[in-house]
Design a protein around this motif. Sequence first.
Motif, PDB file in Angstrom:
ATOM      1  N   MET A  60       0.744  -1.364   0.050  1.00 24.70           N
ATOM      2  CA  MET A  60      -0.177  -0.030  -0.140  1.00 24.70           C
ATOM      3  C   MET A  60       1.118   0.792  -0.059  1.00 24.70           C
ATOM      4  SD  MET A  60      -3.099   1.074   2.581  1.00 24.70           S
ATOM      5  CE  MET A  60      -2.254   2.108   4.348  1.00 24.70           C
ATOM      6  N   GLY A  61       0.745   2.856  -0.933  1.00 25.62           N
ATOM      7  CA  GLY A  61       1.504   3.022  -0.630  1.00 25.62           C
ATOM      8  C   GLY A  61       0.607   4.547  -0.725  1.00 25.62           C
ATOM      9  N   LEU A  62       1.199   5.822  -1.119  1.00 30.88           N
ATOM     10  CA  LEU A  62       0.117   7.392  -0.420  1.00 30.88           C
ATOM     11  C   LEU A  62       0.735   7.725  -1.532  1.00 30.88           C
ATOM     12  CD1 LEU A  62      -0.711   9.654   0.647  1.00 30.88           C
ATOM     13  CD2 LEU A  62       1.475   9.836   1.632  1.00 30.88           C
ATOM     14  N   ILE A  63      -0.743   8.527  -2.387  1.00 29.93           N
ATOM     15  CA  ILE A  63      -0.732   8.333  -3.745  1.00 29.93           C
ATOM     16  C   ILE A  63      -1.502   9.893  -3.390  1.00 29.93           C
ATOM     17  CG2 ILE A  63      -1.210   8.461  -6.459  1.00 29.93           C
ATOM     18  CD1 ILE A  63       0.240   6.094  -5.273  1.00 29.93           C
ATOM     19  N   VAL A  64      -0.627  11.211  -4.362  1.00 26.20           N
ATOM     20  CA  VAL A  64      -1.282  12.103  -3.915  1.00 26.20           C
ATOM     21  C   VAL A  64      -1.889  12.664  -5.721  1.00 26.20           C
ATOM     22  CG1 VAL A  64      -0.454  14.784  -3.895  1.00 26.20           C
ATOM     23  CG2 VAL A  64       0.445  13.459  -1.956  1.00 26.20           C
ATOM     24  N   GLN A  65      -2.764  13.179  -5.479  1.00 30.39           N
ATOM     25  CA  GLN A  65      -3.026  13.726  -6.966  1.00 30.39           C
ATOM     26  C   GLN A  65      -3.659  15.384  -6.802  1.00 30.39           C
ATOM     27  OE1 GLN A  65      -5.903  10.635  -7.262  1.00 30.39           O
ATOM     28  NE2 GLN A  65      -5.319   9.049  -8.066  1.00 30.39           N
ATOM     29  N   LYS A  66      -3.255  15.220  -7.942  1.00 28.34           N
ATOM     30  CA  LYS A  66      -3.772  17.002  -7.972  1.00 28.34           C
ATOM     31  C   LYS A  66      -4.765  17.037  -8.956  1.00 28.34           C
ATOM     32  CE  LYS A  66      -3.157  21.040  -9.589  1.00 28.34           C
ATOM     33  NZ  LYS A  66      -3.069  21.877 -10.557  1.00 28.34           N
ATOM     34  N   TYR A  67      -5.906  17.778  -9.977  1.00 24.94           N
ATOM     35  CA  TYR A  67      -6.415  17.505 -10.527  1.00 24.94           C
ATOM     36  C   TYR A  67      -6.741  19.366 -10.405  1.00 24.94           C
ATOM     37  CZ  TYR A  67      -8.104  13.251  -9.453  1.00 24.94           C
ATOM     38  OH  TYR A  67      -8.294  11.562  -9.915  1.00 24.94           O
ATOM     39  N   GLY A  68      -6.812  19.958 -12.248  1.00 32.06           N
ATOM     40  CA  GLY A  68      -6.788  20.956 -12.399  1.00 32.06           C
ATOM     41  C   GLY A  68      -7.816  22.086 -12.473  1.00 32.06           C
ATOM     42  N   GLY A 109      -5.830  -0.425  -2.705  1.00 35.64           N
ATOM     43  CA  GLY A 109      -5.419  -0.352  -1.126  1.00 35.64           C
ATOM     44  C   GLY A 109      -4.733   0.635  -0.862  1.00 35.64           C
ATOM     45  N   HIS A 110      -4.473   2.131  -1.806  1.00 38.28           N
ATOM     46  CA  HIS A 110      -3.468   3.047  -1.670  1.00 38.28           C
ATOM     47  C   HIS A 110      -4.087   4.483  -0.950  1.00 38.28           C
ATOM     48  CE1 HIS A 110      -0.407   1.488  -4.336  1.00 38.28           C
ATOM     49  NE2 HIS A 110      -1.452   1.779  -5.501  1.00 38.28           N
ATOM     50  N   ASN A 111      -3.504   4.756   0.101  1.00 35.39           N
ATOM     51  CA  ASN A 111      -3.948   6.243   0.163  1.00 35.39           C
ATOM     52  C   ASN A 111      -4.223   7.089  -0.162  1.00 35.39           C
ATOM     53  OD1 ASN A 111      -4.995   5.082   3.351  1.00 35.39           O
ATOM     54  ND2 ASN A 111      -3.027   5.727   3.759  1.00 35.39           N
ATOM     55  N   VAL A 112      -5.047   8.104  -0.150  1.00 33.83           N
ATOM     56  CA  VAL A 112      -4.915   9.018  -1.202  1.00 33.83           C
ATOM     57  C   VAL A 112      -5.440  10.377  -0.570  1.00 33.83           C
ATOM     58  CG1 VAL A 112      -5.780   9.763  -3.305  1.00 33.83           C
ATOM     59  CG2 VAL A 112      -6.354   7.130  -2.966  1.00 33.83           C
ATOM     60  N   ILE A 113      -4.353  11.846  -0.872  1.00 36.53           N
ATOM     61  CA  ILE A 113      -4.364  12.747  -0.988  1.00 36.53           C
ATOM     62  C   ILE A 113      -4.722  13.252  -1.879  1.00 36.53           C
ATOM     63  CG2 ILE A 113      -3.885  15.140   0.147  1.00 36.53           C
ATOM     64  CD1 ILE A 113      -1.773  12.923   1.804  1.00 36.53           C
ATOM     65  N   VAL A 114      -6.500  14.085  -2.184  1.00 37.75           N
ATOM     66  CA  VAL A 114      -6.293  14.821  -3.836  1.00 37.75           C
ATOM     67  C   VAL A 114      -6.252  16.389  -3.482  1.00 37.75           C
ATOM     68  CG1 VAL A 114      -8.120  15.040  -4.650  1.00 37.75           C
ATOM     69  CG2 VAL A 114      -8.534  12.901  -4.105  1.00 37.75           C
ATOM     70  N   ILE A 115      -5.487  16.780  -3.873  1.00 42.75           N
ATOM     71  CA  ILE A 115      -4.891  18.373  -4.441  1.00 42.75           C
ATOM     72  C   ILE A 115      -6.556  18.893  -5.147  1.00 42.75           C
ATOM     73  CG2 ILE A 115      -4.310  20.486  -3.757  1.00 42.75           C
ATOM     74  CD1 ILE A 115      -3.424  18.444  -2.113  1.00 42.75           C
ATOM     75  N   LYS A 165       6.049  12.346   2.146  1.00 42.93           N
ATOM     76  CA  LYS A 165       7.187  11.310   1.526  1.00 42.93           C
ATOM     77  C   LYS A 165       5.878  10.620   0.745  1.00 42.93           C
ATOM     78  CE  LYS A 165      10.645  11.441   4.809  1.00 42.93           C
ATOM     79  NZ  LYS A 165       9.871  13.004   5.795  1.00 42.93           N
ATOM     80  N   ALA A 166       4.845  10.848   0.031  1.00 47.24           N
ATOM     81  CA  ALA A 166       4.683  10.162  -1.201  1.00 47.24           C
ATOM     82  C   ALA A 166       4.987   9.196  -1.635  1.00 47.24           C
ATOM     83  CB  ALA A 166       3.228  10.898  -1.428  1.00 47.24           C
ATOM     84  N   ASP A 167       4.768   8.214  -2.381  1.00 47.37           N
ATOM     85  CA  ASP A 167       5.729   7.932  -3.147  1.00 47.37           C
ATOM     86  C   ASP A 167       5.242   8.173  -4.756  1.00 47.37           C
ATOM     87  OD1 ASP A 167       5.658   4.738  -2.045  1.00 47.37           O
ATOM     88  OD2 ASP A 167       3.880   5.384  -1.475  1.00 47.37           O
ATOM     89  N   TYR A 221      12.837  18.506  -3.117  1.00 47.06           N
ATOM     90  CA  TYR A 221      12.326  16.521  -2.095  1.00 47.06           C
ATOM     91  C   TYR A 221      13.094  15.280  -2.474  1.00 47.06           C
ATOM     92  CZ  TYR A 221      12.274  20.193   1.036  1.00 47.06           C
ATOM     93  OH  TYR A 221      12.151  21.202   1.666  1.00 47.06           O
ATOM     94  N   ASN A 222      12.975  15.801  -3.896  1.00 48.17           N
ATOM     95  CA  ASN A 222      13.186  14.435  -5.186  1.00 48.17           C
ATOM     96  C   ASN A 222      11.167  13.456  -4.874  1.00 48.17           C
ATOM     97  OD1 ASN A 222      14.675  12.934  -6.694  1.00 48.17           O
ATOM     98  ND2 ASN A 222      15.714  11.845  -4.910  1.00 48.17           N
ATOM     99  N   VAL A 223      10.476  14.384  -5.510  1.00 45.43           N
ATOM    100  CA  VAL A 223       9.173  14.037  -5.240  1.00 45.43           C
ATOM    101  C   VAL A 223       9.286  13.829  -6.849  1.00 45.43           C
ATOM    102  CG1 VAL A 223       6.948  14.256  -5.379  1.00 45.43           C
ATOM    103  CG2 VAL A 223       9.082  15.180  -3.895  1.00 45.43           C
ATOM    104  N   PRO A 224       8.845  12.246  -7.440  1.00 45.88           N
ATOM    105  CA  PRO A 224       8.425  11.898  -8.538  1.00 45.88           C
ATOM    106  C   PRO A 224       7.082  12.158  -8.991  1.00 45.88           C
ATOM    107  CG  PRO A 224       8.303  10.021  -7.342  1.00 45.88           C
ATOM    108  CD  PRO A 224       8.651  10.566  -6.459  1.00 45.88           C
ATOM    109  N   VAL A 225       7.260  12.991 -10.571  1.00 44.61           N
ATOM    110  CA  VAL A 225       5.683  14.268 -10.662  1.00 44.61           C
ATOM    111  C   VAL A 225       5.517  13.781 -11.753  1.00 44.61           C
ATOM    112  CG1 VAL A 225       4.658  16.248 -10.909  1.00 44.61           C
ATOM    113  CG2 VAL A 225       6.461  16.137  -9.139  1.00 44.61           C
TER     114      VAL A 225
END
Length: 409
Positions: free
Chosen positions: A1-9, A33-39, A165-167, A222-226
Amino acid sequence: MGLIVQKYGGTSVADLDRIRNVAERVVRTYDNGHNVIVILSAMAGVTDKLIGLAASVTEAPDKREMDVLLATGEQTTSALLAMMLRSMNYPARSLLGHQAEVVTDCDFGNARIIEIGAKRMKELLEKRTIVVVAGFQGTDLQGNITTLGRGGSDTSAVAIAAALKADTCEIYTDVDGIYTADPNICHKARKLKEISYDEMLNMASLGAKVLQIRSVGFAKKYNVPVHVRSSFSEEEGTMVVNENSGMEQLMVSGVTHNKDEARITLKKVPDQPGIAAKIFSPIAETGIVVDMIIQNTRVGGQTDLTFTVPKADFKKTLEIQKRIAAEIGAEDVFGDDHIAKVSVIGVGMKNHSGVASIMFNTLARENINIIMISTSEIRISCIIEEKYTELAVRVLHTAFGLDAECETS
Ligand code: ADP
Ligand code: ASP
Ligand code: MG
């Protein structure tokens, strides 16, 4: 299980159908199964409408109140998405900037994120709640609402991804990735599989608004893969990552344009020590950012000086310069806000000569006059008349072998 941040424009949340589409995407990730933060951004056009409303109240709206107003766009979409997710029987909670503990400086309208507390977001995630955060907004140390500058939801997303530290940080927009030029004006633009943080920083600073420049800075630091991709398709988009050996090393890797600048010229300025300081200090004091500056060679103890500022600051700069021109004895001040900057960018340029001459010849063949030029190790920018922007981007894209049909692999 990971943490995914999703941003919608903005276009991805432009109406309720589209917000439903977002809800379905979020739920799919959550069900995997992931945790999700939506921006979220505001609905497309809403921020502009709010700016228009303020302008009809006063010519110079109070900056603090402006941010209170602008933050409402993102508040609306976040509440609607959380409501929709809850009505689909998913645990979801919306958080405004201050509730998500996005702390910024107090530069209203263009605030920088200082830190993200993240306590509340973490608590919600631990309970497997989908966290919906209003992008583009934060709060300063005095508790005032601030906004992060146009396109700032990208930065909210990447900064939150870094803090937690999202994936991965997925940026959903209305194009399916990052292209060699804006695909909406250059139909032969090529989608890139990957782009390095540094190249994206350059593209963003020179007008590729697909990502706000500060978001790329955060991602690099912070080395965040986008992952930039479309909210309307399943296709893989473009990964913004650290430079790696598998990346293409083209002489020119992208062409950008920027219509947001205006030009000011001071004619026959006395050529003496201290004059440039007299011209530019008052502009800097008002927080206006000068981009290109060109000073001509001296003729008879006088020189012409031309510079560019953001279009939004054009009138104010012109007023300031009229006052200064009178003080320093310059002959005239005039400006033009129908200009555009076209740039060619590429780290490969360092090892190639002749890029500038290809650029100038290509523009000349189309009879496009170059008003100003500026160069660095990895880019060349020309100011031209605004009406030639699209044409210039297309012909430069072709001239540097970037057109989709030129692809060899
Ligand atoms: P959002 O509202 O989703 O944040 P934006 O309008 O801010 O979307 O950014 C997406 C837009 O960026 C695209 O519609 C496109 O016109 C523009 N754009 C400019 N340059 C590029 C590029 N090189 N690659 C992809 N899109 C680009
Ligand atoms: N709504 C803001 C804007 O239009 C922020 C964003 O969409 O990123 O600039
Ligand atoms: Mg944007």
